[in-house]
Design a protein around this motif. Structure first.
Motif, short mmCIF file in Angstrom:
data_model
loop_
_atom_site.label_atom_id
_atom_site.label_comp_id
_atom_site.label_asym_id
_atom_site.label_seq_id
_atom_site.Cartn_x
_atom_site.Cartn_y
_atom_site.Cartn_z
N GLY A 171 0.81 -1.21 0.00
CA GLY A 171 0.00 0.00 0.00
C GLY A 171 0.85 1.26 0.00
N ALA A 172 0.32 2.31 -0.63
CA ALA A 172 1.01 3.59 -0.68
C ALA A 172 0.01 4.71 -0.46
N VAL A 173 0.44 5.70 0.30
CA VAL A 173 -0.35 6.91 0.53
C VAL A 173 0.43 8.07 -0.07
N VAL A 174 -0.22 8.88 -0.91
CA VAL A 174 0.47 9.99 -1.57
C VAL A 174 -0.22 11.30 -1.21
N ARG A 191 -4.58 2.76 -8.27
CA ARG A 191 -3.57 2.78 -9.34
C ARG A 191 -2.25 2.24 -8.79
N VAL A 192 -1.59 1.43 -9.58
CA VAL A 192 -0.35 0.80 -9.15
C VAL A 192 0.84 1.62 -9.66
N THR A 193 1.66 2.05 -8.73
CA THR A 193 2.85 2.83 -9.07
C THR A 193 4.09 1.99 -8.81
N THR A 194 5.22 2.55 -9.13
CA THR A 194 6.49 1.88 -8.89
C THR A 194 6.78 1.72 -7.40
N ASN A 195 5.98 2.37 -6.56
CA ASN A 195 6.18 2.28 -5.11
C ASN A 195 4.97 1.71 -4.39
N ASN A 213 8.58 20.14 -6.41
CA ASN A 213 7.41 20.57 -5.65
C ASN A 213 7.62 20.13 -4.21
N VAL A 214 7.71 21.09 -3.30
CA VAL A 214 8.04 20.75 -1.91
C VAL A 214 6.94 19.94 -1.24
N ASN A 215 5.76 19.85 -1.87
CA ASN A 215 4.64 19.11 -1.27
C ASN A 215 4.55 17.66 -1.74
N TYR A 216 5.48 17.23 -2.59
CA TYR A 216 5.48 15.83 -2.99
C TYR A 216 5.85 14.94 -1.79
N GLN A 217 5.12 13.83 -1.64
CA GLN A 217 5.44 12.85 -0.60
C GLN A 217 4.68 11.56 -0.87
N LEU A 218 5.36 10.43 -0.65
CA LEU A 218 4.73 9.12 -0.72
C LEU A 218 5.10 8.34 0.54
N PHE A 219 4.08 7.78 1.19
CA PHE A 219 4.31 6.93 2.37
C PHE A 219 4.04 5.48 2.02
N ASN A 220 4.96 4.61 2.34
CA ASN A 220 4.69 3.17 2.35
C ASN A 220 4.39 2.78 3.79
N ILE A 221 3.15 2.37 4.06
CA ILE A 221 2.77 1.99 5.42
C ILE A 221 3.30 0.59 5.66
N ASP A 222 4.47 0.53 6.26
CA ASP A 222 5.21 -0.73 6.28
C ASP A 222 6.08 -0.81 7.54
N HIS A 223 6.65 -1.98 7.75
CA HIS A 223 7.63 -2.17 8.82
C HIS A 223 8.90 -1.40 8.48
#
Length: 407
Positions: A171-174, A191-195, A213-223
Motif C-alpha cells: 500500500g502507498a499513501v500519496v 492505481r499501481v505505481t512503482t512504489n 514541488n516541496v509538497n510531494y510525498q509518498l508513504f509506504n505503510i510498512d515495517h
C-alpha cells in the motif's frame, strides 16, 4: 558642468576613484543580496507548511544493540515505544517514519503509473516508510481513499528477492500534489505505481525543499527497514501540551527500552527554524557586512570630497573670483559625487547578479528582481550625498582672496 569636464576631473584621481568605484559596487551587491535573502527567509518561515508545527514533536533515535536492529525485535521495540508515547497525558497520536518532513534532502524515488507507462512520471519524490498512524500524527487531511489500519505483511528479504516482489500488494499513501501530477482530475485510488498501490490521498505538506514541488510525498505503510541507521518518532499533542510532553519523551522512551541513542527531541516549529537557519544566518551576515560596507563607502565619499576640495582650493577660488556662485560650486562637487556613485552602482548591479548566481549554487535564493537594485541605488545616492554635503559646503566658503594667497 558638462559630463566631459566631470570625467576629466575624475581621471585626474584615477586610483582613488577606482577604489571608490569597487567599494560602491561591492557594497551594492552585498546590500541587494542580503535584502533578498532576508525577504526570502522571512517568506519561507511564514509559508504555510500544512503541518501542525507547534503541537507536533519529533524524536530522532536508533537502537544501540545490533540485535534490536533485526526483525522481529525491531518491530517489537518500536511498538513498545509507540505504546509508551500514546500512554502519556496530552498525546493524541504517535507514529514512526524513516525520515522527517521539513528537510533539505533525503530518501527519494521515481514514481510512475505501472498500468500506463506513457503517463506522467515524477523523477524525484520523497518516499518514507511509516506506521499506520503517521497521517494522524502529522495531522494530515484525508482527500480520498481509505487509510490503512494495519502494516503490510513483514517481508523476510533473506528469503524473498525484491526483484520478484509483487509491488501491487504494498500500500502507498500519496499527497494531493503527487496524485494530481500523475493522474490529473482522475482518481488515484487503486492505481499501481512503482512504489505500491495507492490506497489513499492526503493533504499536501512541506516535505523536502530540494524537490521540484516541496509538497510531494509518498508513504509506504510498512515495517521499518531492518538495520536502519536511525528513525523518527512523531508525537502529536493536545493544544498547549507540547512543552510538557516534550520534557517527558526521552525518559519515557528509555523506560520502554534503554538500549537506544536519542539524537534530538524537537517540535516541527523548531525543525522548520533549523531548516531555514542557514538562509536566516547568511542574511544577517550579509546585512551586517553590507551595513559596514555602506558606512565605509560613506567615509570614503566624505574623504574623497574633502581632499578633492582641498586640492582644488585654488581652482575654486579662481572660479569665485570670476563670478562663480556658491551654488554653482556646490552643484559641481555634488555632480562629481553623483557621477562616481552612478558608475559604481552600474558596476554594482552586475556584481549583485554575479553574487546572486554564486549564492544560488550553494543555497536557495530567488533571482534579483528589477526593483531591488533600483531602490538600493537610490539609498546609496542619498548616503553619498549626505557624506559629500559637509566637504562641499566647506568648499563653497572658499573666498577669492584665500585663493590668491596660495599663488
Amino acid at each position: 558642468m558638462s559630463f566631459k569636464l566631470l570625467f576629466k576631473s575624475l581621471l585626474r584621481r584615477k586610483l582613488v576613484v577606482a577604489l571608490l568605484l569597487i567599494q560602491l559596487a561591492v557594497t551594492l551587491a552585498l546590500i541587494v543580496n542580503s535584502i533578498l535573502l532576508a525577504l526570502h527567509a522571512r517568506e519561507l518561515v511564514n509559508r504555510e507548511t500544512g503541518l501542525d508545527l507547534e503541537n507536533t514533536l519529533m524524536v530522532s533515535l536508533k537502537p544501540t544493540s545490533p540485535a534490536l536492529g533485526k526483525e522481529p525485535a525491531l518491530s517489537d521495540l518500536m511498538e513498545r515505544q509507540l505504546a509508551a508515547l500514546r500512554a502519556l497525558p496530552g498525546v493524541e497520536a504517535a507514529a514512526y517514519a524513516n525520515q522527517a518532513p521539513l528537510v533539505q534532502g533525503g530518501s527519494n524515488s521515481t514514481v510512475e503509473d505501472l498500468d500506463d507507462p506513457q503517463h506522467v512520471r515524477i523523477d524525484v519524490v520523497p518516499v518514507s516508510v511509516a506506521s499506520v498512524d503517521i497521517i494522524k500524527a502529522l495531522n494530515l487531511k484525508l482527500i480520498e481513499g481509505q487509510l490503512p489500519d494495519a502494516l503490510d505483511p513483514l517481508i523476510d528479504f533473506s528469503v524473498v528477492d525484491i526483484k520478484t516482489l509483487d509491488i501491487s500488494t504494498r500500500g502507498a499513501v500519496v499527497t494531493e500534489s503527487v496524485a494530481k501530477r500523475l493522474y490529473g482530475d482522475q482518481s488515484a485510488i487503486g492505481r499501481v505505481t512503482t512504489n505500491g498501490r495507492i490506497v489513499a490521498v492526503v493533504s499536501d505538506f512541506t516535505s523536502q525543499l530540494s524537490m521540484e514541488n516541496v509538497n510531494y510525498q509518498l508513504f509506504n505503510i510498512d515495517h521499518m527497514y531492518p538495520g536502519a541507521v536511525s528513525y523518527i518518532l512523531f508525537v502529536r499533542t493536545q493544544a498547549g501540551m507540547a512543552d510538557k510532553v516534550k520534557s517527558q519523551l526521552a525518559d519515557t522512551l528509555r523506560a520502554a527500552d534503554s538500549n537506544i541513542d536519542i539524537f534530538f527531541v524537537r517540535s516541527l516549529a523548531e525543525q522548520r527554524d533549523e531548516l531555514y537557519s542557514r538562509q536566516s544566518g547568511l542574511a544577517v551576515l550579509l546585512t551586517t557586512l553590507g551595513a559596514l560596507m555602506l558606512l565605509v563607502a560613506m567615509v570614503s565619499a566624505y574623504s574623497n570630497a574633502f581632499f578633492h576640495a582641498l586640492k582644488q582650493r585654488q581652482e575654486i577660488g579662481m572660479k569665485r573670483a570670476i563670478g562663480a556662485s556658491q551654488n554653482l560650486i556646490l552643484r559641481e562637487l555634488f555632480s562629481e559625487a553623483w557621477l562616481t556613485t552612478g558608475i559604481g552602482c552600474v558596476l554594482g548591479v552586475f556584481a549583485s547578479l554575479g553574487l546572486n548566481k554564486l549564492l544560488a549554487s550553494v543555497l536557495t535564493i530567488p533571482e534579483v528582481p528589477f526593483w531591488l537594485p533600483s531602490i538600493t541605488v537610490g539609498m546609496m545616492i542619498v548616503c553619498v550625498t549626505l557624506a559629500t554635503w559637509y566637504p562641499a559646503k566647506v568648499a563653497t566658503n572658499i573666498s577669492p582672496a584665500s585663493a590668491a594667497k596660495s599663488l
